[in-house]
Design a protein around this motif. Structure first.
Motif, PDB file in Angstrom:
ATOM      1  N   LYS A  34       0.821  -1.210   0.000  1.00 32.37           N
ATOM      2  CA  LYS A  34       0.000   0.000   0.000  1.00 32.37           C
ATOM      3  C   LYS A  34       0.860   1.267   0.000  1.00 32.37           C
ATOM      4  O   LYS A  34       2.075   1.224   0.062  1.00 32.37           O
ATOM      5  CB  LYS A  34      -0.945  -0.025   1.206  1.00 32.37           C
ATOM      6  CG  LYS A  34      -2.006  -1.145   1.103  1.00 32.37           C
ATOM      7  CD  LYS A  34      -3.042  -1.050   2.227  1.00 32.37           C
ATOM      8  CE  LYS A  34      -4.094  -2.152   2.063  1.00 32.37           C
ATOM      9  NZ  LYS A  34      -5.129  -2.076   3.146  1.00 32.37           N
ATOM     10  N   CYS A  37       1.812   1.832   4.031  1.00 39.99           N
ATOM     11  CA  CYS A  37       2.095   0.707   4.924  1.00 39.99           C
ATOM     12  C   CYS A  37       2.451  -0.516   4.087  1.00 39.99           C
ATOM     13  O   CYS A  37       2.288  -0.508   2.878  1.00 39.99           O
ATOM     14  CB  CYS A  37       0.898   0.409   5.833  1.00 39.99           C
ATOM     15  SG  CYS A  37      -0.578  -0.123   4.939  1.00 39.99           S
ATOM     16  N   CYS A  39       1.098  -3.449   3.843  1.00 34.42           N
ATOM     17  CA  CYS A  39       0.052  -4.439   3.529  1.00 34.42           C
ATOM     18  C   CYS A  39       0.042  -4.748   2.042  1.00 34.42           C
ATOM     19  O   CYS A  39       0.220  -3.857   1.231  1.00 34.42           O
ATOM     20  CB  CYS A  39      -1.323  -3.895   3.918  1.00 34.42           C
ATOM     21  SG  CYS A  39      -1.581  -3.802   5.684  1.00 34.42           S
ATOM     22  N   THR A  51      -4.917  -5.684   6.132  1.00 34.21           N
ATOM     23  CA  THR A  51      -4.965  -4.452   6.925  1.00 34.21           C
ATOM     24  C   THR A  51      -3.911  -4.504   8.028  1.00 34.21           C
ATOM     25  O   THR A  51      -3.422  -5.574   8.386  1.00 34.21           O
ATOM     26  CB  THR A  51      -6.337  -4.252   7.605  1.00 34.21           C
ATOM     27  OG1 THR A  51      -6.478  -5.230   8.641  1.00 34.21           O
ATOM     28  CG2 THR A  51      -7.476  -4.383   6.625  1.00 34.21           C
ATOM     29  N   CYS A  52      -3.582  -3.316   8.529  1.00 36.18           N
ATOM     30  CA  CYS A  52      -2.618  -3.215   9.626  1.00 36.18           C
ATOM     31  C   CYS A  52      -2.957  -1.956  10.420  1.00 36.18           C
ATOM     32  O   CYS A  52      -3.858  -1.205  10.043  1.00 36.18           O
ATOM     33  CB  CYS A  52      -1.197  -3.156   9.072  1.00 36.18           C
ATOM     34  SG  CYS A  52      -0.792  -1.570   8.333  1.00 36.18           S
ATOM     35  N   CYS A  55      -3.213   1.308   8.087  1.00 39.65           N
ATOM     36  CA  CYS A  55      -4.370   1.533   7.204  1.00 39.65           C
ATOM     37  C   CYS A  55      -5.703   1.395   7.933  1.00 39.65           C
ATOM     38  O   CYS A  55      -6.743   1.748   7.376  1.00 39.65           O
ATOM     39  CB  CYS A  55      -4.290   0.687   5.942  1.00 39.65           C
ATOM     40  SG  CYS A  55      -4.104  -1.068   6.192  1.00 39.65           S
TER      41      CYS A  55
HETATM   42 ZN   LIG Z   1      -1.796  -1.553   6.203  1.00 43.63          ZN
END
Ligand SMILES: [Zn+2]
Lengths: 499, 102
Positions: A34, A37, A39, A51-52, A55
């Protein structure tokens, strides 16, 4: 807008108004991760598996810019003949909508990474220059599934289910300056622009540029100016028009709709519109309101981006050959006429023919299939030619089957039917549908004998030296063999037997 | 990016509250309409201290080009991600319909 709106036929509208367009294209980059991040970005993953804390906007998470996304943005800017900013920042675009968990989208405001560019697009042999105002970096939003009470799932409930896999995927938004071209050309120019940008960006390899998967999305802004007036009208913004053909139709429809409102002395409302593929119409989305006060401010969590001039020049060297140069080279290589080339570009088939020729098919054969067969099918079914479900690989395989004498052109069309219907590879379709031409003399000889017996007049003419009469007998054999006979061999057998 | 307003009216406060989706009572609006100008005045003192030659700061450190490589790092599992949501369904975050949206 109510259902009672009057539409003025497009051609008639153009006698009183000139359309003014603006096009916005969002392109999802194909980076591995992304924008801010690490991901992954794969399309079609199970919901909320990518997701993390960054995000999902959890407290304390720190976004960091993806270097590859900046590189891709710069290369896109260069390909669009833009200037590349020496220094620019990200900004927060504040709004409340559950598709962004942060309550803002990280975007760029008055400092886009690329600005002041242009592209030249060809329509009907004319070249139109479309000026690019800016191309800026931002992030995609999550996907909402709206669940209303009317579905009966939960009585009277109205809520949304959100998947944040897409939230944070790098996005480049390309914004044109206003486009004013002769009204009758406006729909085709809009389509050609989007198609041109698709080819250009696709050639850079920075995005999948798939309109059907949403990695390229177009918004069509349109207003009308009364003929002879210089006052701009109020514009509508038709969002997420997701095929080239739809871009063209959206322009036509909005011209008709605006003209209807203005003719009746009404006022066009500044609003977003939704395009409907099935009817080719748009419907009212959301009116511009106070909520569009996005209160942009520089993103304090991200450092400014300041690409060195050395880096920019290095990236410039990685650009593929410019479209006009490439077209001229391909036209010469392929021996296409200007008209062939215009048809190729008009059909959006340049890359498809290129790929097919690279797989060993002759340019003439590639042209025959893509411009003849596939363009016709695309027109009939109303989809873009690259969304038909036929790849250059398959066209090359089918042409190979013809070259090997295993099928003929007529049977090839059936093979295309089978491949499009998902029946497998061309080879598998030929086997499953028993489409192979018959060229063994035993089977053909028997059919020829029956044809001669059934049409003694034609047979006598051939015996008398009128070889043209063979056509009737060949036709009869082909009919009996359901088109699957080797026509050349049938002719030889007829002549042999009757001389 | 806009200049802070010298004064701030009750209407301004209502507008800002609307944008921030905060439901304020009349009493709260009155209170903030008198409170916010005082806060802005304090900010204005700082603004006066900086001359025209001082650029507005958007980042605490004078750094550019803080990048990371385009390399995947492990994500949260959907269970971890959704554990923080008040409600979920179909492995998705369940959110109420937003006021004023279609
Ligand atoms: Zn993320």
């Amino acid at each position: 807008m109510t259902a009672t709106e009057t539409l003025v036929p497009f051609d008639e509208a153009l006698t009183r108004y000139d359309p003014v367009m603006g096009l916005e294209i969002h392109i999802e980059l194909n980076t591995a991760t992304k924008m801010f991040c690490g991901c992954p970005t794969g399309f079609g993953a199970e919901p909320n598996t990518q997701t993390c804390p960054v995000c999902l906007a959890l407290p304390g998470a720190l976004p960091v810019v993806n270097a590859k996304a900046v590189e891709s943005a710069i290369r896109m800017g260069l390909a669009l003949n833009c200037e590349i900013a020496e220094w620019c920042r990200f900004a927060r675009k504040n709004y409340f909508y559950p598709d962004m968990p942060k309550n803002f989208q990280t975007s760029q405001y008055d400092e886009p990474i690329a600005y002041d560019g242009y592209v030249d697009v060809d329509v009907d042999g004319e070249t139109y220059r479309i000026e690019i105002e800016r191309a800026h970096m931002e992030e995609d939003t999550g996907k909402s599934l709206h669940v209303g009470g009317s579905t009966g799932r939960i009585q009277g409930a109205d809520f949304s289910l959100v998947d944040y896999n897409r939230a944070g995927i790098p996005l480049i938004e390309i914004v044109t300056r206003t486009i004013e071209v002769p009204g009758d050309k406006a729909p085709a120019v809009a389509r050609a622009y989007v198609s041109h940008v698709r080819d250009l960006i696709g050639g850079l390899g920075v995005s999948d540029v798939r309109m059907d998967q949403g990695s390229l999305r177009a918004d069509v802004n349109l207003s009308l100016k009364p003929k002879g007036s210089s006052a701009l009208g109020t514009r509508s913004e038709t969002k997420n028009v997701n095929s080239f053909r739809s871009v063209e139709r959206a322009v036509r429809f909005e011209v008709s709709r605006h003209a209807g409102i203005l003719d009746a002395g009404g006022k066009v409302i500044q609003e977003t519109r939704h395009f409907h593929e099935d009817t080719g119409t748009t419907s009212s989305g959301r009116e511009k309101s106070d909520a569009d006060d996005y209160r942009y401010f520089p993103e304090p969590d991200l450092a400014p981006v300041s690409p060195s001039r050395e880096w920019v020049e290095e990236l410039r060297k990685t650009l593929p050959e410019p479209p006009a140069v490439r077209r001229a080279r391909l036209q010469a290589d392929w021996g296409f006429s200007d008209l062939d080339m215009r048809d190729t570009i008009g059909a959006g088939a340049l890359d498809l023919i290129t790929a097919t020729v690279e797989l060993g098919t002759t340019p003439q054969a590639a042209k025959k299939w893509w411009l003849g067969e596939m363009a016709r099918r695309a027109n009939e079914t109303g989809v873009d030619i690259d969304a038909l479900g036929i790849t250059p690989q398959q066209v090359a395989e089918i042409q190979k089957l013809i070259d090997d004498g295993r099928i003929n052109d007529k049977l090839a069309r059936e093979v295309f039917d089978g491949v499009i219907a998902g029946e497998g590879t061309p080879e598998e379709v030929v086997v499953a549908r028993k489409l192979e031409v018959v060229s063994d003399d035993g089977a053909l000889g028997a059919a020829v004998d029956r044809a001669i017996e059934a049409d003694p007049d034609a047979a006598q003419k051939i015996r008398d030296g009128k070889q043209a009469a063979a056509g009737a007998l060949i036709g009869a054999v082909m009919k009996e063999m359901r088109g699957q006979a080797d026509a050349g061999r049938v002719r030889e057998l007829i002549i042999e037997k009757l001389s | 990016m806009s200049e802070p307003a010298k004064g701030i009216s009750r209407t301004d406060v209502a507008h800002l509250a609307g944008l921030a989706r905060i439901d304020l009572s009349d009493a709260e609006l009155d209170h903030l309409a008198s409170e916010l100008p005082a806060i802005l005045e304090n900010v204005a003192i700082v603004q006066r201290a900086a001359g025209d030659d001082v650029e507005a700061m958007s980042h605490p450190l004078p750094v550019n080009n803080v990048f990371r490589e385009d390399v995947e790092v492990p994500c949260l599992t959907p269970e971890e991600a959704l554990a923080m949501a008040p409600a979920s369904e179909q492995q998705r975050f369940l959110v109420p319909k937003i006021l004023g949206e279609e």
